[in-house]
Design a protein around this motif. Structure first.
Motif, PDB file in Angstrom:
ATOM      1  N   PHE A  66     110.784 -31.967  40.638  1.00  0.00           N
ATOM      2  CA  PHE A  66     110.584 -30.391  40.169  1.00  0.00           C
ATOM      3  C   PHE A  66     111.536 -30.253  38.907  1.00  0.00           C
ATOM      4  O   PHE A  66     111.013 -29.582  38.165  1.00  0.00           O
ATOM      5  CB  PHE A  66     111.128 -29.575  41.362  1.00  0.00           C
ATOM      6  N   ILE A  67     112.658 -30.695  38.794  1.00  0.00           N
ATOM      7  CA  ILE A  67     113.458 -30.418  37.621  1.00  0.00           C
ATOM      8  C   ILE A  67     113.002 -31.251  36.275  1.00  0.00           C
ATOM      9  O   ILE A  67     112.804 -30.470  35.347  1.00  0.00           O
ATOM     10  CB  ILE A  67     114.881 -30.846  37.910  1.00  0.00           C
ATOM     11  N   GLU A  68     112.249 -32.448  36.448  1.00  0.00           N
ATOM     12  CA  GLU A  68     111.552 -33.024  35.240  1.00  0.00           C
ATOM     13  C   GLU A  68     110.336 -32.268  34.914  1.00  0.00           C
ATOM     14  O   GLU A  68     110.195 -32.269  33.716  1.00  0.00           O
ATOM     15  CB  GLU A  68     111.187 -34.366  35.742  1.00  0.00           C
ATOM     16  N   THR A  69     109.532 -31.472  35.748  1.00  0.00           N
ATOM     17  CA  THR A  69     108.556 -30.759  35.078  1.00  0.00           C
ATOM     18  C   THR A  69     108.733 -29.461  34.940  1.00  0.00           C
ATOM     19  O   THR A  69     107.781 -28.654  34.402  1.00  0.00           O
ATOM     20  CB  THR A  69     107.275 -30.903  36.557  1.00  0.00           C
ATOM     21  N   ARG A  70     109.838 -28.995  35.038  1.00  0.00           N
ATOM     22  CA  ARG A  70     110.170 -27.677  34.854  1.00  0.00           C
ATOM     23  C   ARG A  70     111.413 -27.568  34.019  1.00  0.00           C
ATOM     24  O   ARG A  70     112.720 -27.600  34.535  1.00  0.00           O
ATOM     25  CB  ARG A  70     110.541 -26.615  36.082  1.00  0.00           C
ATOM     26  N   PRO A  71     111.611 -27.756  32.793  1.00  0.00           N
ATOM     27  CA  PRO A  71     112.722 -28.097  31.964  1.00  0.00           C
ATOM     28  C   PRO A  71     113.676 -26.848  32.177  1.00  0.00           C
ATOM     29  O   PRO A  71     114.800 -27.042  31.830  1.00  0.00           O
ATOM     30  CB  PRO A  71     112.197 -28.361  30.346  1.00  0.00           C
ATOM     31  N   GLN A  72     113.445 -25.638  32.456  1.00  0.00           N
ATOM     32  CA  GLN A  72     114.148 -24.571  32.428  1.00  0.00           C
ATOM     33  C   GLN A  72     115.295 -24.879  33.339  1.00  0.00           C
ATOM     34  O   GLN A  72     116.553 -24.078  33.669  1.00  0.00           O
ATOM     35  CB  GLN A  72     113.537 -23.249  32.763  1.00  0.00           C
ATOM     36  N   TYR A  73     115.073 -25.586  34.518  1.00  0.00           N
ATOM     37  CA  TYR A  73     116.276 -26.077  35.475  1.00  0.00           C
ATOM     38  C   TYR A  73     116.930 -27.291  35.233  1.00  0.00           C
ATOM     39  O   TYR A  73     118.026 -27.413  35.769  1.00  0.00           O
ATOM     40  CB  TYR A  73     115.327 -26.489  36.780  1.00  0.00           C
ATOM     41  N   LEU A  74     116.725 -27.833  34.083  1.00  0.00           N
ATOM     42  CA  LEU A  74     117.650 -28.852  33.552  1.00  0.00           C
ATOM     43  C   LEU A  74     118.875 -28.555  33.384  1.00  0.00           C
ATOM     44  O   LEU A  74     119.952 -29.281  33.783  1.00  0.00           O
ATOM     45  CB  LEU A  74     116.983 -29.646  32.288  1.00  0.00           C
ATOM     46  N   GLN A  75     119.052 -27.515  32.913  1.00  0.00           N
ATOM     47  CA  GLN A  75     120.604 -26.825  32.410  1.00  0.00           C
ATOM     48  C   GLN A  75     121.541 -26.885  33.725  1.00  0.00           C
ATOM     49  O   GLN A  75     122.620 -26.845  33.570  1.00  0.00           O
ATOM     50  CB  GLN A  75     120.451 -25.704  31.824  1.00  0.00           C
ATOM     51  N   MET A  76     120.877 -27.024  34.922  1.00  0.00           N
ATOM     52  CA  MET A  76     121.753 -26.846  36.044  1.00  0.00           C
ATOM     53  C   MET A  76     122.199 -28.339  36.546  1.00  0.00           C
ATOM     54  O   MET A  76     123.002 -28.321  37.188  1.00  0.00           O
ATOM     55  CB  MET A  76     120.847 -26.489  37.326  1.00  0.00           C
TER      56      MET A  76
END
Length: 103
Positions: free
Chosen positions: A80-90
């Motif tokens: 999920f995080i890999e495909t939605r970079p906006q969550y990578l900051q978490m």
């Protein structure tokens, strides 16, 4: 069908319900600064209908609201995080390298 995601603190997991029935969950373990997501499961009757996505998204939003980072130890949460970079900051920088995520 109406869905709801709630944090079942006693079981350390976020649960998604469909028409009041638990359709899946993502288990976690909290540390001082992060929430490690260790296992995600969707009941086969609800598979392929987007409930895992809805569950993980709600769990990450709640984690952010709780002031915690995310450790995607579970493959579902990591994808999920890999495909939605906006969550990578978490994800803390030290964990990104260990999990093969971009810096």
């Amino acid at each position: 069908m109406p869905t709801e995601v709630r944090n079942n603190i006693a079981l350390e997991r976020f649960e998604i319900t469909v028409d009041g029935e638990v359709a899946g969950y993502t288990e976690y373990q909290d540390t001082v600064d992060e929430r490690a997501f260790v296992h995600t499961e969707i009941d086969p009757r609800y598979d392929g209908q987007g409930y895992a996505r809805d569950l993980v998204e709600a769990a990450l939003h709640a984690t952010y609201a709780d002031g915690l980072g995310a450790l995607p130890m579970c493959r579902v949460v990591q994808h999920f995080i890999e495909t939605r970079p906006q969550y990578l900051q978490m994800v803390p920088h030290w964990a990104r390298d260990r999990l093969g995520l971009p810096q």
